[in-house]
Design a protein around this motif. Structure first.
Motif, mmCIF file in Angstrom:
data_model
loop_
_atom_site.group_PDB
_atom_site.id
_atom_site.type_symbol
_atom_site.label_atom_id
_atom_site.label_comp_id
_atom_site.label_asym_id
_atom_site.label_seq_id
_atom_site.Cartn_x
_atom_site.Cartn_y
_atom_site.Cartn_z
ATOM 1 N N ARG A 44 0.832 -1.205 0.000
ATOM 2 C CA ARG A 44 0.000 0.000 0.000
ATOM 3 C C ARG A 44 0.868 1.258 0.000
ATOM 4 O O ARG A 44 0.535 2.251 -0.658
ATOM 5 C CB ARG A 44 -0.932 -0.007 1.213
ATOM 6 N N LEU A 45 1.963 1.222 0.736
ATOM 7 C CA LEU A 45 2.886 2.363 0.756
ATOM 8 C C LEU A 45 3.493 2.590 -0.620
ATOM 9 O O LEU A 45 3.646 3.732 -1.065
ATOM 10 C CB LEU A 45 3.987 2.126 1.792
ATOM 11 N N THR A 46 3.840 1.501 -1.285
ATOM 12 C CA THR A 46 4.366 1.622 -2.651
ATOM 13 C C THR A 46 3.316 2.223 -3.569
ATOM 14 O O THR A 46 3.605 3.115 -4.378
ATOM 15 C CB THR A 46 4.798 0.244 -3.186
ATOM 16 N N ALA A 47 2.075 1.736 -3.438
ATOM 17 C CA ALA A 47 0.986 2.260 -4.264
ATOM 18 C C ALA A 47 0.775 3.746 -4.010
ATOM 19 O O ALA A 47 0.648 4.546 -4.951
ATOM 20 C CB ALA A 47 -0.300 1.487 -3.980
ATOM 21 N N LEU A 48 0.763 4.130 -2.729
ATOM 22 C CA LEU A 48 0.557 5.537 -2.377
ATOM 23 C C LEU A 48 1.693 6.401 -2.909
ATOM 24 O O LEU A 48 1.444 7.492 -3.461
ATOM 25 C CB LEU A 48 0.451 5.687 -0.862
ATOM 26 N N ALA A 49 2.918 5.921 -2.760
ATOM 27 C CA ALA A 49 4.069 6.683 -3.251
ATOM 28 C C ALA A 49 4.004 6.855 -4.764
ATOM 29 O O ALA A 49 4.280 7.939 -5.290
ATOM 30 C CB ALA A 49 5.367 5.972 -2.859
ATOM 31 N N CYS A 50 3.609 5.798 -5.470
ATOM 32 C CA CYS A 50 3.483 5.880 -6.928
ATOM 33 C C CYS A 50 2.395 6.876 -7.329
ATOM 34 O O CYS A 50 2.576 7.671 -8.270
ATOM 35 C CB CYS A 50 3.167 4.504 -7.512
ATOM 36 N N LEU A 51 1.276 6.842 -6.610
ATOM 37 C CA LEU A 51 0.186 7.772 -6.901
ATOM 38 C C LEU A 51 0.605 9.211 -6.608
ATOM 39 O O LEU A 51 0.285 10.138 -7.375
ATOM 40 C CB LEU A 51 -1.053 7.408 -6.076
ATOM 41 N N ASN A 52 1.356 9.398 -5.523
ATOM 42 C CA ASN A 52 1.779 10.751 -5.131
ATOM 43 C C ASN A 52 2.698 11.396 -6.156
ATOM 44 O O ASN A 52 2.630 12.613 -6.395
ATOM 45 C CB ASN A 52 2.469 10.716 -3.769
ATOM 46 N N ILE A 53 3.595 10.583 -6.726
ATOM 47 C CA ILE A 53 4.569 11.154 -7.678
ATOM 48 C C ILE A 53 4.184 10.843 -9.122
ATOM 49 O O ILE A 53 4.952 11.073 -10.051
ATOM 50 C CB ILE A 53 6.004 10.678 -7.389
ATOM 51 N N THR A 55 3.806 8.065 -10.798
ATOM 52 C CA THR A 55 4.541 7.022 -11.508
ATOM 53 C C THR A 55 3.561 6.207 -12.335
ATOM 54 O O THR A 55 2.457 5.899 -11.870
ATOM 55 C CB THR A 55 5.245 6.083 -10.506
ATOM 56 N N SER A 56 3.937 5.847 -13.547
ATOM 57 C CA SER A 56 3.060 5.034 -14.381
ATOM 58 C C SER A 56 2.888 3.663 -13.740
ATOM 59 O O SER A 56 3.863 2.936 -13.518
ATOM 60 C CB SER A 56 3.655 4.860 -15.780
ATOM 61 N N LEU A 57 1.662 3.306 -13.428
ATOM 62 C CA LEU A 57 1.389 2.024 -12.783
ATOM 63 C C LEU A 57 1.552 0.862 -13.758
ATOM 64 O O LEU A 57 1.534 -0.310 -13.332
ATOM 65 C CB LEU A 57 -0.020 2.028 -12.202
ATOM 66 N N GLU A 60 6.422 -1.611 -14.747
ATOM 67 C CA GLU A 60 6.837 -2.489 -13.656
ATOM 68 C C GLU A 60 8.178 -2.085 -13.058
ATOM 69 O O GLU A 60 8.349 -2.056 -11.837
ATOM 70 C CB GLU A 60 6.916 -3.939 -14.145
ATOM 71 N N GLU A 61 9.128 -1.747 -13.901
ATOM 72 C CA GLU A 61 10.462 -1.375 -13.422
ATOM 73 C C GLU A 61 10.408 -0.101 -12.585
ATOM 74 O O GLU A 61 11.068 -0.003 -11.540
ATOM 75 C CB GLU A 61 11.404 -1.188 -14.611
ATOM 76 N N ALA A 62 9.616 0.870 -13.021
ATOM 77 C CA ALA A 62 9.503 2.128 -12.283
ATOM 78 C C ALA A 62 8.838 1.916 -10.931
ATOM 79 O O ALA A 62 9.252 2.494 -9.918
ATOM 80 C CB ALA A 62 8.710 3.148 -13.108
ATOM 81 N N VAL A 63 7.822 1.074 -10.898
ATOM 82 C CA VAL A 63 7.129 0.784 -9.640
ATOM 83 C C VAL A 63 8.077 0.079 -8.666
ATOM 84 O O VAL A 63 8.121 0.400 -7.473
ATOM 85 C CB VAL A 63 5.879 -0.086 -9.895
ATOM 86 N N ALA A 64 8.852 -0.877 -9.166
ATOM 87 C CA ALA A 64 9.814 -1.594 -8.322
ATOM 88 C C ALA A 64 10.876 -0.649 -7.786
ATOM 89 O O ALA A 64 11.324 -0.784 -6.636
ATOM 90 C CB ALA A 64 10.461 -2.723 -9.117
ATOM 91 N N PRO A 106 6.468 -9.174 -10.532
ATOM 92 C CA PRO A 106 7.568 -9.925 -9.911
ATOM 93 C C PRO A 106 8.701 -9.025 -9.423
ATOM 94 O O PRO A 106 9.280 -9.270 -8.360
ATOM 95 C CB PRO A 106 8.047 -10.850 -11.035
ATOM 96 N N GLN A 107 9.026 -7.984 -10.177
ATOM 97 C CA GLN A 107 10.117 -7.089 -9.775
ATOM 98 C C GLN A 107 9.786 -6.365 -8.474
ATOM 99 O O GLN A 107 10.661 -6.136 -7.636
ATOM 100 C CB GLN A 107 10.412 -6.068 -10.883
ATOM 101 N N LEU A 108 8.524 -5.998 -8.300
ATOM 102 C CA LEU A 108 8.103 -5.330 -7.070
ATOM 103 C C LEU A 108 8.190 -6.297 -5.891
ATOM 104 O O LEU A 108 8.690 -5.945 -4.816
ATOM 105 C CB LEU A 108 6.672 -4.808 -7.222
ATOM 106 N N ARG A 109 7.715 -7.506 -6.082
ATOM 107 C CA ARG A 109 7.736 -8.493 -5.003
ATOM 108 C C ARG A 109 9.174 -8.791 -4.576
ATOM 109 O O ARG A 109 9.474 -8.950 -3.396
ATOM 110 C CB ARG A 109 7.002 -9.771 -5.414
ATOM 111 N N LEU A 110 10.069 -8.858 -5.557
ATOM 112 C CA LEU A 110 11.479 -9.094 -5.256
ATOM 113 C C LEU A 110 12.072 -7.916 -4.490
ATOM 114 O O LEU A 110 12.847 -8.099 -3.543
ATOM 115 C CB LEU A 110 12.266 -9.327 -6.547
#
Length: 224
Positions: A44-53, A55-57, A60-64, A106-110
């Motif tokens: 959820r923190l990753t999702a919130l951070a991506c939404l705040n800045i 980031t294209s959801l 995958e690489e940018a989200v990770a 997968p990159q995010l989970r890693l």
């Protein structure tokens, strides 16, 4: 940092959204005097951070990358992102839905795997999530898979939101939950599934106290 030694005990509690696993994990940890890991908060923190800045959801690489650079801290029952208290923000439904979508990467989970394992410190850890017993802590001393029928879970979530002064539509919540269940259970990377050696507890008609009691009973049987 490598995974903590096996002698640091771990109880994992996995299950679908709104199955009560977070509250149960917190109560079990309090009873045992252990640490607790809300793994879903990291997504959820990753999702919130991506939404705040913004980031294209779909990247995958940018989200990770966002996940790997999270400035996160947990203090008592508060969650901080870049030193701002986001305890309520990460519980918003749109943040939860975003987290469910990007959790398939997968990159995010890693990127979050070792961060989760670093919570395994003395005297012990209760970890809740969706792949705690299957991927993150496959050697956990006790694995619980907490389930509840989707109608019960939707009603619980509606009650939680209304208690916080947030309007909630039960039909919409039910539809979102069914869609999230499908995403979580059918994703290629770390799908939501009970570990082979997990104890399944159906909390549909149980109170939180009764569910906690069942987990503690299983733990007692393990150590005696």
């Amino acid at each position: 940092m490598t995974q903590a030694p096996f002698h640091v005990p771990v109880i994992t509690i996995d299950g679908p959204t709104a199955s009560g696993k977070g509250t149960v994990a917190q109560r079990v940890a309090e009873h045992l005097g252990w640490h607790v890991l809300d793994s879903g908060a990291l997504y959820r923190l990753t999702a919130l951070a991506c939404l705040n800045i913004q980031t294209s959801l779909n990247d995958e690489e940018a989200v990770a990358l966002v996940a790997s650079q999270l400035d996160v801290s947990f203090k008592a029952d508060k969650v901080f992102l870049s030193q701002a208290d986001v305890s309520q923000d990460i519980r918003a439904e749109h943040v939860g839905n975003t987290a469910s979508k990007i959790a398939a990467y997968p990159q995010l989970r890693l990127a979050l795997l070792q961060r989760q394992r670093d919570f395994q410190v003395e005297p012990g850890l209760v970890a809740d999530g969706r792949d705690m017993g299957t991927i993150v802590f496959p050697d956990a001393n006790l694995k619980i898979f907490l389930v509840a029928d989707v109608q019960s879970r939707a009603e619980r979530r509606a009650k939680q939101l209304k208690a916080k002064g947030i309007s909630a539509n039960l039909t919409s919540l039910l539809e979102d939950m069914q869609a999230r269940d499908l995403r979580d259970s059918s994703r290629a990377s770390a799908p939501l599934v009970a570990a082979d050696d997990a104890y399944v507890i159906d909390s549909s008609n149980l109170t939180i106290e009764e569910t906690v009691g069942k987990v503690l009973l299983h733990w007692s049987e393990k150590i005696n």
